[in-house]
Design a protein around this motif. Structure first.
Motif, PDB file in Angstrom:
ATOM      1  N   ILE A 116       3.540   0.452  14.788  1.00 35.40           N
ATOM      2  CA  ILE A 116       2.229   1.113  14.810  1.00 35.40           C
ATOM      3  C   ILE A 116       1.799   1.545  13.404  1.00 35.40           C
ATOM      4  O   ILE A 116       0.607   1.704  13.139  1.00 35.40           O
ATOM      5  CB  ILE A 116       2.198   2.332  15.769  1.00 35.40           C
ATOM      6  CG1 ILE A 116       3.247   3.369  15.375  1.00 35.40           C
ATOM      7  CG2 ILE A 116       2.368   1.879  17.202  1.00 35.40           C
ATOM      8  CD1 ILE A 116       3.149   4.649  16.185  1.00 35.40           C
ATOM      9  N   GLN A 117       2.765   1.726  12.497  1.00 35.89           N
ATOM     10  CA  GLN A 117       2.428   2.097  11.119  1.00 35.89           C
ATOM     11  C   GLN A 117       2.069   0.882  10.273  1.00 35.89           C
ATOM     12  O   GLN A 117       1.342   1.000   9.277  1.00 35.89           O
ATOM     13  CB  GLN A 117       3.612   2.818  10.471  1.00 35.89           C
ATOM     14  CG  GLN A 117       3.957   4.153  11.131  1.00 35.89           C
ATOM     15  CD  GLN A 117       5.348   4.638  10.750  1.00 35.89           C
ATOM     16  OE1 GLN A 117       5.992   4.081   9.854  1.00 35.89           O
ATOM     17  NE2 GLN A 117       5.827   5.667  11.424  1.00 35.89           N
ATOM     18  N   ASN A 118       2.554  -0.286  10.678  1.00 37.70           N
ATOM     19  CA  ASN A 118       2.360  -1.496   9.885  1.00 37.70           C
ATOM     20  C   ASN A 118       0.919  -1.989  10.005  1.00 37.70           C
ATOM     21  O   ASN A 118       0.336  -2.003  11.090  1.00 37.70           O
ATOM     22  CB  ASN A 118       3.321  -2.589  10.382  1.00 37.70           C
ATOM     23  CG  ASN A 118       3.455  -3.723   9.400  1.00 37.70           C
ATOM     24  OD1 ASN A 118       3.330  -3.533   8.194  1.00 37.70           O
ATOM     25  ND2 ASN A 118       3.717  -4.921   9.911  1.00 37.70           N
ATOM     26  N   LYS A 119       0.330  -2.411   8.906  1.00 40.22           N
ATOM     27  CA  LYS A 119      -1.074  -2.816   8.887  1.00 40.22           C
ATOM     28  C   LYS A 119      -1.268  -4.308   9.149  1.00 40.22           C
ATOM     29  O   LYS A 119      -2.395  -4.793   9.132  1.00 40.22           O
ATOM     30  CB  LYS A 119      -1.705  -2.446   7.537  1.00 40.22           C
ATOM     31  CG  LYS A 119      -1.741  -0.939   7.274  1.00 40.22           C
ATOM     32  CD  LYS A 119      -2.347  -0.638   5.913  1.00 40.22           C
ATOM     33  CE  LYS A 119      -2.364   0.863   5.648  1.00 40.22           C
ATOM     34  NZ  LYS A 119      -2.916   1.176   4.299  1.00 40.22           N
ATOM     35  N   GLY A 120      -0.199  -5.019   9.393  1.00 44.85           N
ATOM     36  CA  GLY A 120      -0.310  -6.459   9.602  1.00 44.85           C
ATOM     37  C   GLY A 120      -0.930  -6.814  10.942  1.00 44.85           C
ATOM     38  O   GLY A 120      -1.001  -6.001  11.864  1.00 44.85           O
ATOM     39  N   GLU A 121      -1.389  -8.069  11.058  1.00 44.87           N
ATOM     40  CA  GLU A 121      -1.923  -8.562  12.325  1.00 44.87           C
ATOM     41  C   GLU A 121      -0.818  -8.584  13.373  1.00 44.87           C
ATOM     42  O   GLU A 121       0.335  -8.895  13.080  1.00 44.87           O
ATOM     43  CB  GLU A 121      -2.488  -9.979  12.140  1.00 44.87           C
ATOM     44  CG  GLU A 121      -3.686 -10.057  11.200  1.00 44.87           C
ATOM     45  CD  GLU A 121      -4.957  -9.511  11.831  1.00 44.87           C
ATOM     46  OE1 GLU A 121      -4.890  -9.039  12.979  1.00 44.87           O
ATOM     47  OE2 GLU A 121      -6.002  -9.559  11.162  1.00 44.87           O
ATOM     48  N   LYS A 122      -1.194  -8.285  14.612  1.00 42.88           N
ATOM     49  CA  LYS A 122      -0.208  -8.180  15.687  1.00 42.88           C
ATOM     50  C   LYS A 122      -0.393  -9.314  16.692  1.00 42.88           C
ATOM     51  O   LYS A 122      -0.523  -9.104  17.899  1.00 42.88           O
ATOM     52  CB  LYS A 122      -0.325  -6.807  16.366  1.00 42.88           C
ATOM     53  CG  LYS A 122       0.032  -5.651  15.420  1.00 42.88           C
ATOM     54  CD  LYS A 122      -0.210  -4.294  16.056  1.00 42.88           C
ATOM     55  CE  LYS A 122       0.361  -3.157  15.223  1.00 42.88           C
ATOM     56  NZ  LYS A 122      -0.150  -3.085  13.864  1.00 42.88           N
ATOM     57  N   TYR A 123      -0.422 -10.530  16.200  1.00 42.47           N
ATOM     58  CA  TYR A 123      -0.610 -11.682  17.071  1.00 42.47           C
ATOM     59  C   TYR A 123       0.655 -12.042  17.843  1.00 42.47           C
ATOM     60  O   TYR A 123       0.579 -12.609  18.923  1.00 42.47           O
ATOM     61  CB  TYR A 123      -1.056 -12.901  16.254  1.00 42.47           C
ATOM     62  CG  TYR A 123      -2.432 -12.776  15.666  1.00 42.47           C
ATOM     63  CD1 TYR A 123      -3.513 -12.356  16.437  1.00 42.47           C
ATOM     64  CD2 TYR A 123      -2.668 -13.075  14.328  1.00 42.47           C
ATOM     65  CE1 TYR A 123      -4.788 -12.239  15.894  1.00 42.47           C
ATOM     66  CE2 TYR A 123      -3.940 -12.966  13.777  1.00 42.47           C
ATOM     67  CZ  TYR A 123      -4.990 -12.545  14.571  1.00 42.47           C
ATOM     68  OH  TYR A 123      -6.244 -12.428  14.035  1.00 42.47           O
TER      69      TYR A 123
END
Length: 440
Positions: free
Chosen positions: A75-82
């Motif tokens: 939830i802290q990571n800003k990457g795409e969650k595909y």
């Protein structure tokens, strides 16, 4: 510079401007470092999720803490969650499964078994906390989501095979579609006890292929053995025209205009309105097992024997998406409350949840049944899914990540040790408490 011809000087200025503009469009060192950090964290999240999932259940506390910490990073990571969401969910689900697990009966917190045979049909009514189940054991049960481990109310018990159930618009009546004894109508509020005879409101002894209540009124539609559409109420019986007489597996009445949709063995989708009959020809005809209309009445989902689901725009009658991913037939489909998600249940033993608007996002896979999944529904609030299987079990799946993560912190009374942190996460990420002290 002053010796350059005028044209050459202008070209020099143009090239200089272009190079400067190109440099401005390139990511900065800080942006590149940020992207590298996102990728590094995503890789760690995937690794931790998978290590949690394969960890033996007797290490349930550690299994749960690793899953929860992977969720914290996620939830802290800003990457795409595909893709990563799929692994994080699986880790959270199986971590929760083995917390307070009943190892004597091999039963987890989200699992109940009150049917003696396969669970073939599930329905919600107007009350978001109540659902009904039917089994091939001839039982119809009433459940409360707030007390899923409690004893359900037995509404009906017979000695014949039930195909499906439906709930009347006012929640007062259940219609039971049987294989060879027609339709049976029972009350949703009348409990029967051991040895009592089921109180039946009414019966329709005509054998049917499929049947459903009309929305917002006390009448029902049934397709009889001869393929006729019969529209009936307790003082009405009319035969509706029908041109395309394929064997019908599923029928649906649209709420706003009462259009009738029939899906059958031949793979044709029949559409019957008050003006005309038509058959929408779907390429590569495979038997249609399930139909669902989105709450905004714009989309129709079609679950097929091929193992896919087709989404049709009801305005244009065009296919807007074909969803493939199951290894066997799709047995049920359902939209969530805001029409952003579609679930598909299958004989491959899984239920999958798809993002309707973004095909790049991998589906959540609910895969804890031991046999075919015959029926699945979103709860009216959309944060849970209820499934029924040939393995006789009903499962209630929380699909809200935060709820699963918070349950871990309620049930595990410690955090990762520094040694465990270094083992599963590494010293490049500073130590933190996975479950800080707070109310959950």
């Amino acid at each position: 510079m002053k010796n350059l011809p005028i044209v050459s000087f202008a070209l020099f200025l143009l090239l200089s401007h272009s190079i400067c503009a190109q440099d401005q469009n390139q990511p900065s060192i800080q942006e590149l470092q940020s992207q590298i950090e996102i990728l590094r964290t995503t890789e760690l999240i995937q690794s931790m999720s998978q290590r949690s999932e394969i960890m033996p259940s007797y290490h349930h506390d550690l299994k749960a803490l690793i899953a929860r910490q992977a969720y914290n990073f996620w939830i802290q990571n800003k990457g795409e969650k595909y893709v990563s969401h799929k692994n994080v969910y699986a880790a959270l689900y199986y971590a929760n499964k083995y917390l307070e697990y009943d190892s004597l009966n091999f039963e987890s917190y989200n699992q109940v078994m009150a049917h003696n045979e396969a669970v073939v049909s599930l329905k919600f009514g107007k009350d978001p906390k109540v659902f009904y189940s039917a089994g091939s054991d001839g039982k119809v049960l009433k459940w409360n989501l707030d007390d899923i481990k409690g004893i359900p109310t037995l509404l009906y018990q017979g000695d014949h095979l039930i195909r499906s159930i439906d709930v009347s618009f006012d929640d007062q009546m259940i219609m039971i579609t049987t294989k060879n004894q027609g339709l049976i109508f029972v009350s949703t509020s009348e409990r029967i006890n051991m040895g009592e005879i089921t109180p039946v409101i009414s019966r329709d002894n005509e054998e049917v292929q499929s049947a459903v209540f009309f929305p917002n009124e006390y009448k029902y539609l049934a397709v009889n053995k001869q393929g006729e559409i019969r529209i009936k109420a307790f003082n009405t019986d009319s035969v509706y025209r029908r041109k395309n007489k394929q064997q019908v597996n599923t029928v649906l009445v649209q709420e706003d205009n009462q259009n009738i949709y029939l899906g059958g063995k031949s793979g044709k989708l029949e559409i019957i309105t008050d003006k005309l009959d038509s058959a929408y020809l779907i390429p590569e005809l495979f038997a249609i097992n399930a139909l669902a209309i989105s709450s905004d009445k714009k989309l129709l989902a079609v679950g097929r024997e091929k193992g896919d689901a087709i989404i049709i725009d009801l305005t244009t009658h065009q296919i807007v998406r074909t969803i493939s991913g199951h290894q066997s037939a799709v047995t049920d489909v359902d939209f969530n409350q805001n029409d952003q998600l579609l679930l598909t249940a299958s004989r491959d033993g899984t239920t999958r949840i798809w993002d309707i608007n973004n095909s790049r996002i991998m589906p959540l896979i609910l895969d804890d049944h031991e046999d075919w999944v015959f029926t699945a529904k979103f709860t009216p609030t959309g944060d849970k899914v209820v499934t029924g299987s040939k393995d006789k079990n009903i499962r209630v799946w929380t699909i809200d990540y935060q709820q699963l993560a918070d349950r871990i912190c309620r049930l595990v009374d410690r955090n990762l040790t520094l040694e465990e942190w270094n083992e599963y996460i590494g010293d490049s990420f500073p130590y933190e408490e996975t479950c800080p002290v707070q109310e959950y």
